[in-house]
Design an enzyme around this catalytic site. Structure first.
Site, PDB file in Angstrom:
ATOM      1  N   ASP A 150      -7.991   3.410 -12.185  1.00 28.85           N
ATOM      2  CA  ASP A 150      -6.724   3.635 -11.486  1.00 28.85           C
ATOM      3  C   ASP A 150      -5.574   3.063 -12.310  1.00 28.85           C
ATOM      4  OD1 ASP A 150      -4.780   3.683  -9.111  1.00 28.85           O
ATOM      5  OD2 ASP A 150      -6.656   4.302  -8.159  1.00 28.85           O
ATOM      6  N   HIS A 163      -0.866   0.959  -6.770  1.00 29.10           N
ATOM      7  CA  HIS A 163      -1.847   1.920  -6.255  1.00 29.10           C
ATOM      8  C   HIS A 163      -3.279   1.410  -6.440  1.00 29.10           C
ATOM      9  CE1 HIS A 163      -4.218   5.721  -6.188  1.00 29.10           C
ATOM     10  NE2 HIS A 163      -3.260   6.162  -5.377  1.00 29.10           N
ATOM     11  N   SER A 208      -6.223   9.334  -1.816  1.00 31.66           N
ATOM     12  CA  SER A 208      -6.449   8.146  -2.648  1.00 31.66           C
ATOM     13  C   SER A 208      -6.924   6.974  -1.813  1.00 31.66           C
ATOM     14  CB  SER A 208      -5.162   7.748  -3.373  1.00 31.66           C
ATOM     15  OG  SER A 208      -4.881   8.627  -4.426  1.00 31.66           O
TER      16      SER A 208
END
Length: 590
Positions: A144, A177, A340
């Site tokens: 990620d 994220h 996600s």
């Protein structure tokens, strides 16, 4: 002879240890007692026993509910003192168990103060899964934007990763994220801070392939997949994707898959009728997103390539984890939504599955996820794949067929075997008298061997056990939906069979006498092997009757006093004499 003496010392020592060790099963709070009468006793006997309890102990037993009528389960107020008295009273002969009516509490949820806001965890039934495993020993690679060790990840174990964007070992997050995704998988839990993670005892491997702006190249992603496979990752999570199919990425996925790595990816957020890549590849578990009501999230891709669905959030309820604020680089609790966020739910549960059964290959983990998911009947567009993620069912399915220590320990605890009082106070059997009967029969047979030479054989040993104690430990075995009388029969010695048949606590004089041993000797004496079963049974009965004359002399029609003791003692001597006569003149042919 030395081996026998060592065995005797071991059994006696075990008995002493059991007397003095209260065991884990004895721990618990209660203020009432369960009296579970046998289902086969006549109603008149049941009424008499209930009246006896009321008169002797000034407590009125009541049916637990209308559903307890057939099971004969009664409760009465009482403490440990009353429990002991009941277990030592004649009433115990009419019951399957007399035990504390323990007060159980709801299992505690994590003490993380904001766990109540994680609706997504409760929707996948995570608390029941945690009863079995928390992901110990499993490593999850988060491919990620990197992962920063925010305060609510400080107790989470990390293994060395890599930053493929900047070509360095430190894979810190500059977007937020990746840290959020890692939090869903393994946020530190039960640390009195923040929120919880699904597989919070698993290790995180941070692999940065996306920049602070959220973009990254196929080559970096492919290299990260191979790095994870080569450095011990069990599960890979990729909450990323796009529209291009490349051989480089496919080969990297196939490589990791061939090394036993479970690969999970987000289906995509375009509300399109097809999963994005890499989720679309055959060896990748593709995850679509659910809103708080369990419906497909409005943004989630669906259709071709979707394998399973998991919570991803929506404007009505998002996914809360601790991450970093990319503007200040400081920790912040933030709510995100998207596939996600759905993918790490599946990656976390995959870690729990692997922790439950590490031998499972990636295709078997996918099979477990699919079979355990909650199916949606009407799903013509494949919004949900095989169904909605269910962590508890997945873990149970993963360990199905395996006898784990936790399963065995739970069975021991629930059956009462961990509590010595279960044995000593008259639950399944009186342990010490039974040990005395078993040892006594073997020692006496060994003594007779000096005068009537014979060899030890299994018919003789079987007879000694059958006559003296039976397989007494089987009296405590209760298998759901099966009759219990076979266990009571197998758990009884020959003199006790009359008790089982009549449902009476006292010996039947026909069974507790020399009569049946005499018949066995007469029938089997001419057989070269089975005569030793008859002889062993006769010796065992002699020891059983002798021990019972001391410990529990109750005989029907004769009471519990001197007359009963004399009857049992005389028959014990007759059995010994009969066994000696049967052995007289025998050569070593047994």
């Amino acid at each position: 002879m030395k081996k026998l003496l060592l065995l005797c010392l071991f059994i006696v020592g075990l008995g002493v240890a059991l007397v003095n060790f209260k065991g884990l099963a004895a721990k618990g709070d209660y203020n009432s007692i369960i009296v579970n009468f046998r289902e086969d006793i006549p109603s008149t006997v049941l009424s008499q026993q209930l009246e006896t309890i009321a008169q002797q102990y000034n407590q009125t037993p009541n049916l637990n509910s209308i559903f307890s009528i057939n099971e004969h389960i009664y409760t009465l107020n009482g403490d440990q003192k009353l429990l002991k008295e009941l277990r030592r009273s004649p009433i115990k002969q009419y019951v399957e168990s007399i035990e504390p009516n323990y007060i159980y509490q709801a299992f505690e949820v994590p003490n993380d103060p904001d766990y109540s806001k994680q609706w997504n965890f409760r929707s996948i039934n995570i608390e029941r899964a945690w009863e079995e495993t928390q992901g110990d020993g499993i490593t999850v690679a988060v491919i990620d934007t990197g992962v920063s060790k925010v305060p609510d990840l400080e107790e989470t174990a990390f293994v060395e990763g890599y930053d493929f964007v900047n070509d360095r070992i430190d894979a810190a997050d500059d977007n937020g994220h990746g840290t959020h995704v890692a939090g869903t998988i393994a946020q530190s839990t039960n640390n009195n801070y923040g929120v919880a993670g699904i597989a919070y005892k698993a290790k995180i491997m941070p692999l940065k392939v996306l920049t602070g702006g959220g973009g990254g190249t196929i080559t970096d992603i492919a290299e990260a997949i191979r790095f994870a496979a080569d450095h011990g990752a069990n599960v890979i999570n990729m909450s990323l994707g796009g529209g291009g199919d490349t051989q480089v990425l496919k080969e990297a996925i196939d490589y990791a898959y061939s090394k036993g790595v479970v690969i999970v990816a987000a289906a995509g957020n375009s509300n399109q009728n097809a999963a994005a890549y890499p989720a679309r590849y055959p060896h990748v578990i593709s995850v679509s997103a659910l809103d708080p009501t369990g419906k497909k999230a409005p943004y989630s891709n669906y259709g071709a390539g979707v394998d399973i669905s998991a919570p991803g959030g929506s404007p009505e309820g998002k996914i809360l984890q601790e991450t970093i604020d990319p503007d200040t680089n400081k920790p912040v609790f933030a709510e995100f939504q998207g596939t996600s966020m759905a993918a790490p739910h599946v990656a976390g549960v995959a870690a729990l599955i692997k922790a439950s059964n590490e031998k499972l290959e990636p295709e078997e983990v996918l099979k477990v996820l699919k079979q355990s998911s909650r199916q949606v009947k009407e799903d013509p567009f494949n919004h949900y794949g095989a169904g909605q993620l269910d962590a508890a069912t997945a873990v149970q399915l993963a360990i199905k067929g395996q006898i784990t220590f936790k399963d065995f320990f739970r069975w021991l605890r629930d059956s009462g075997y961990l509590n010595p009082r279960f044995w000593i106070d008259g639950g399944a059997a009186a342990l010490l008298p039974k040990i005395a009967m078993v040892l006594g029969s073997y020692l006496f047979a060994w003594f007779l061997r000096n005068y009537f030479p014979f060899n030890w054989t299994w018919p003789l040993s079987t007879g000694l056990i059958f006559g003296s104690s039976g397989l007494f430990f089987l009296r405590g075995f209760y298998i759901f939906d099966l009759p219990q009388w076979p266990f009571r029969v197998m758990g009884s010695s020959l003199p006790e069979l009359g008790n089982i048949i009549q449902g009476n606590p006292w010996f039947n004089p026909f069974f507790a006498s020399v009569i049946i041993p005499f018949c066995l000797i007469a029938l089997l004496l001419g057989h070269p092997q089975w005569k030793w079963f008859a002889i062993g049974t006769t010796v065992g009965v002699a020891v059983c009757l002798g021990a019972s004359a001391v410990f529990a002399p109750g005989v029907i029609w004769l009471g519990q006093d001197t007359l009963a003791r004399c009857f049992l003692g005389v028959n014990a001597l007759l059995c010994l004499g009969l066994a000696c006569l049967a052995m007289k003149g025998e050569e070593r042919t047994a």
